[in-house]
Design an enzyme around this catalytic site. Structure first.
Site, PDB file in Angstrom:
ATOM      1  N   GLU A 265       6.845 -15.773  29.623  1.00  0.00           N
ATOM      2  CA  GLU A 265       5.344 -14.749  29.684  1.00  0.00           C
ATOM      3  C   GLU A 265       6.632 -13.776  29.883  1.00  0.00           C
ATOM      4  OE1 GLU A 265       2.769 -15.299  32.263  1.00  0.00           O
ATOM      5  OE2 GLU A 265       2.498 -17.135  31.535  1.00  0.00           O
ATOM      6  N   CYS A 299       5.753  -6.713  36.384  1.00  0.00           N
ATOM      7  CA  CYS A 299       5.713  -6.730  34.057  1.00  0.00           C
ATOM      8  C   CYS A 299       4.453  -6.408  33.915  1.00  0.00           C
ATOM      9  CB  CYS A 299       5.556  -8.548  34.034  1.00  0.00           C
ATOM     10  SG  CYS A 299       4.724  -9.099  35.247  1.00  0.00           S
ATOM     11  N   GLU A 399       8.969  -0.747  27.191  1.00  0.00           N
ATOM     12  CA  GLU A 399       9.010  -1.172  28.653  1.00  0.00           C
ATOM     13  C   GLU A 399      10.371  -0.367  29.361  1.00  0.00           C
ATOM     14  OE1 GLU A 399      10.124  -5.219  29.773  1.00  0.00           O
ATOM     15  OE2 GLU A 399       7.896  -5.343  31.281  1.00  0.00           O
TER      16      GLU A 399
HETATM   17  P1  NAD Z   1      15.792 -11.099  31.435  1.00  0.00           P
HETATM   18  O1  NAD Z   1      15.080 -11.639  29.523  1.00  0.00           O
HETATM   19  O2  NAD Z   1      17.042 -10.385  31.004  1.00  0.00           O
HETATM   20  O3  NAD Z   1      15.942 -12.353  31.743  1.00  0.00           O
HETATM   21  C1  NAD Z   1      14.912 -13.873  32.253  1.00  0.00           C
HETATM   22  C2  NAD Z   1      15.980 -14.226  32.611  1.00  0.00           C
HETATM   23  O4  NAD Z   1      16.541 -15.081  31.487  1.00  0.00           O
HETATM   24  C3  NAD Z   1      16.764 -14.268  33.602  1.00  0.00           C
HETATM   25  O5  NAD Z   1      17.246 -16.108  33.681  1.00  0.00           O
HETATM   26  C4  NAD Z   1      18.515 -14.788  32.599  1.00  0.00           C
HETATM   27  O6  NAD Z   1      19.593 -15.398  33.145  1.00  0.00           O
HETATM   28  C5  NAD Z   1      17.490 -15.477  31.158  1.00  0.00           C
HETATM   29  N1  NAD Z   1      18.106 -15.342  29.843  1.00  0.00           N
HETATM   30  C6  NAD Z   1      18.778 -14.293  29.379  1.00  0.00           C
HETATM   31  N2  NAD Z   1      18.973 -14.584  28.019  1.00  0.00           N
HETATM   32  C7  NAD Z   1      18.942 -15.867  28.013  1.00  0.00           C
HETATM   33  C8  NAD Z   1      18.831 -16.778  26.965  1.00  0.00           C
HETATM   34  N3  NAD Z   1      19.657 -16.321  25.686  1.00  0.00           N
HETATM   35  N4  NAD Z   1      19.023 -18.055  26.975  1.00  0.00           N
HETATM   36  C9  NAD Z   1      18.169 -18.069  27.930  1.00  0.00           C
HETATM   37  N5  NAD Z   1      18.099 -17.580  29.049  1.00  0.00           N
HETATM   38  C10 NAD Z   1      18.066 -16.522  28.753  1.00  0.00           C
HETATM   39  O7  NAD Z   1      14.878 -10.637  31.424  1.00  0.00           O
HETATM   40  P2  NAD Z   1      14.926  -9.490  33.427  1.00  0.00           P
HETATM   41  O8  NAD Z   1      15.519  -8.492  32.995  1.00  0.00           O
HETATM   42  O9  NAD Z   1      15.316 -10.653  33.962  1.00  0.00           O
HETATM   43  O10 NAD Z   1      13.344  -9.657  33.367  1.00  0.00           O
HETATM   44  C11 NAD Z   1      12.050  -8.438  33.410  1.00  0.00           C
HETATM   45  C12 NAD Z   1      11.580  -8.775  32.187  1.00  0.00           C
HETATM   46  O11 NAD Z   1      10.770 -10.036  32.469  1.00  0.00           O
HETATM   47  C13 NAD Z   1      10.956  -7.929  32.439  1.00  0.00           C
HETATM   48  O12 NAD Z   1      10.847  -7.285  30.785  1.00  0.00           O
HETATM   49  C14 NAD Z   1       9.166  -8.043  32.425  1.00  0.00           C
HETATM   50  O13 NAD Z   1       8.139  -7.537  32.123  1.00  0.00           O
HETATM   51  C15 NAD Z   1       9.470  -9.565  32.697  1.00  0.00           C
HETATM   52  N6  NAD Z   1       8.640  -9.892  33.227  1.00  0.00           N
HETATM   53  C16 NAD Z   1       7.810 -10.804  32.390  1.00  0.00           C
HETATM   54  C17 NAD Z   1       6.516 -11.294  33.887  1.00  0.00           C
HETATM   55  C18 NAD Z   1       4.775 -12.013  32.902  1.00  0.00           C
HETATM   56  O14 NAD Z   1       4.567 -12.867  34.285  1.00  0.00           O
HETATM   57  N7  NAD Z   1       5.139 -11.816  32.058  1.00  0.00           N
HETATM   58  C19 NAD Z   1       7.362 -11.193  35.545  1.00  0.00           C
HETATM   59  C20 NAD Z   1       8.199 -11.068  35.592  1.00  0.00           C
HETATM   60  C21 NAD Z   1       9.250 -10.126  34.705  1.00  0.00           C
END
Ligand code: NAD
Length: 496
Positions: A265, A299, A399
């Site tokens: 997601e 998101c 975004e």
């Molecule tokens: P992010 O991708 O930086 O991090 C998300 C999670 O992934 C965190 O727990 C992080 O520690 C982990 N992570 C980071 N690098 C990783 C890797 N290499 N391997 C495995 N895990 C890893 O995102 P963010 O900045 O925390 O959140 C914002 C983003 O989330 C935005 O793009 C937003 O649109 C999206 N989001 C989507 C939804 C949806 O339902 N589509 C809902 C909420 C947020």
């Protein structure tokens, strides 16, 4: 600002000490002994220190989850699991205020927002309690009636890894915790470093409710370390990831190691379309809050606001005037509508995009700056209305994840459908019109996982949402979500 850690309403934070990992029913330090701090984005101050789990802790958590999956938990009946989900809901009802305040202090969303999550949490656990006793296979007709019978049974997929972002962990985690418990899977949850505390407090509640050791494990820590170890772990059967598209790609790649089931997601840049016949008394606040809610850190936020040219100038004025009325400030005050951004880094990203927008030729109709004065210690950015944006500008395509709305004029229905879909993402969208035919045509034409008409952001556990294109695949909530935590096995029986 009231110090919540002193007023007794958040015993979880008053306890002090390092917040530990939950592995196999035990609260443990990280194997490395490392820790990290959680900062309240409203004050810039440290509110807790947490264990920094890494690959070795993920290994232990996956091992505990596998053991639990194959242990007595596998003998729990659907009715046992239903009762457990209902019990958790009751305890959440008892402790909800604390959960809401923890979320507010950990990631900045004002209490006016986090207090609304009560309905969500309770409904989610109770909705999945109903799903637990509704798992069923099918009897299948075949070519050999009388000689063979064929049918399907549904079994839990096994050990699930869940990785969530910081923008609303109290809710994001539900989409894996609830189906895990409803189906008999087990879970290793890795929250985001910026906001892990509500996951830990909820885990305490789940243990108190009687979730067996190892069924839910929580490993706090970094993405590149704990997160990537979980995504690549060969003994994890399914990964449910919510986060950025960039990280989502890595998750999909890592899943190949053992062909995990994957749901990703991801990000969004959703179109919100205002036609000239819209009810502007609804559309102006609706479009503003569809973007500015949670300070734009949602998101499916409606960040690309398409306004029909005949009402464009008046709309920009009304939107700016409405935005000026929003109460931005201390997240703990009940009247506050918008809190800070989650971190200094996020604040800098948002400020950078607003500067870029101006270089690209956009005009600031409201906001556009970091807020100082009494808010100077926190990471506050004014809700910002950008006018004169074109759909190809970076500010309209990338975004931002902050309180920035870009207004783009259009002339007719066909043009706006083209513009709305001219984007790599496909998460949400909305259309505002009094013409019912147009509402159907345009909502159907928008390529997105969820579209609202004359409203924005209404959701419920019983309805699903998810994305298409670079917003990912696999949707959350709704009656079919539970299928992602089950696999179907066909059985043939000789009957003659
Ligand atoms: P992010 O991708 O930086 O991090 C998300 C999670 O992934 C965190 O727990 C992080 O520690 C982990 N992570 C980071 N690098 C990783 C890797 N290499 N391997 C495995 N895990 C890893 O995102 P963010 O900045 O925390 O959140 C914002 C983003 O989330 C935005 O793009 C937003 O649109 C999206 N989001 C989507 C939804 C949806 O339902 N589509 C809902 C909420 C947020």
């Amino acid at each position: 600002m009231t110090s919540l850690t002193q007023d007794g309403r958040v015993p979880f934070l008053n306890n002090g000490g390092v917040k530990r990992l939950l592995i196999g029913g035990q609260w443990v330090e990280a194997i490395s002994g490392e820790t990290f701090d959680s900062i309240n984005p409203a004050t810039g101050k440290v509110i807790a220190t947490l264990a920094k789990g890494g690959a070795a802790d993920i290994d232990s958590a996956v091992e505990a989850a596998r053991l639990a999956f194959e242990g007595p938990w596998s003998k729990w009946t659907p009715f046992d699991r239903q009762n457990l989900l209902l019990k958790i809901a009751d305890l959440i009802e008892r402790d909800f205020e604390e959960l809401s305040l923890i979320e507010t202090m950990d990631m900045g969303a004002p209490v006016s927002r986090t207090s609304l999550f009560k309905r969500w949490l309770l409904q989610a656990f109770r909705f999945y309690a109903a799903q637990a006793v509704n798992i069923r296979g099918e009897t299948l007709e075949n070519s050999f009636p009388g000689s063979f019978m064929s049918y399907t049974v549904k079994d839990p997929v096994g050990v699930v890894g869940c990785i969530i972002p910081w923008n609303g962990p109290l809710i994001s985690q539900l989409w894996s915790i609830c189906p895990t418990l409803a189906t008999g899977c087990t879970l290793v949850l890795k929250p985001a470093q910026e906001a892990s505390l509500s996951s830990l407090r909820l885990a305490e509640i789940m243990l108190e409710a009687g979730v067996p050791a190892g069924v839910i494990n929580v490993v706090t820590g970094g993405g590149q370390t704990a997160g990537s170890a979980l995504a690549a772990h060969p003994d994890v059967d399914k990964i449910a990831f919510t986060g950025s598209t960039e990280t989502g790609r890595k998750i999909v790649e890592a899943s190949a190691v053992n062909m995990k089931k994957v749901a990703v997601e991801l990000g969004g840049k959703s179109p919100d379309i205002i036609f000239e016949d819209a009810d502007l008394d609804l559309a102006v606040p609706g479009a503003a809050m569809g973007c500015f809610g949670n300070s734009g850190q949602v998101c499916y936020a409606g960040t690309r606001l398409f306004v029909q040219r005949s009402i464009h100038d008046a709309f920009v004025e009304k939107l700016a005037a409405f935005t000026a009325t929003l109460r931005v400030g201390d997240s703990l005050k009940p009247e506050t509508q918008l809190g800070p951004l989650v971190s200094k880094a996020q604040l800098e990203t948002v400020a950078g995009y607003v500067e870029l927008a101006q270089q690209e030729g956009a005009r600031i109709a409201f906001g556009g700056e970091r807020l100082g004065g009494a808010l100077a210690d926190g990471f506050y950015f004014a809700p910002t209305v950008l006018a004169g944006v074109s759909n190809t500008m970076r500010v309209a395509q990338e975004e931002i994840f902050g309180p920035v709305i870009s207004i783009i004029p259009f002339d007719d229905e066909e043009e706006v459908i083209g513009l709305a879909n001219a984007i790599e993402y496909g998460l949400g969208g909305a259309v505002w019109t009094r013409d019912v035919g147009r509402a159907h045509r345009v909502s159907r034409a928008i390529k997105a996982g969820i579209v609202w008409v004359n409203c924005y952001g209404v959701t419920d556990p019983s309805t699903s949402y998810g994305g298409t294109k670079l917003s990912g695949y696999g949707s959350k909530g709704g009656f079919r979500h539970i299928e992602d935590y089950l696999y179907s096995k066909t059985v043939w029986i000789r009957t003659a």
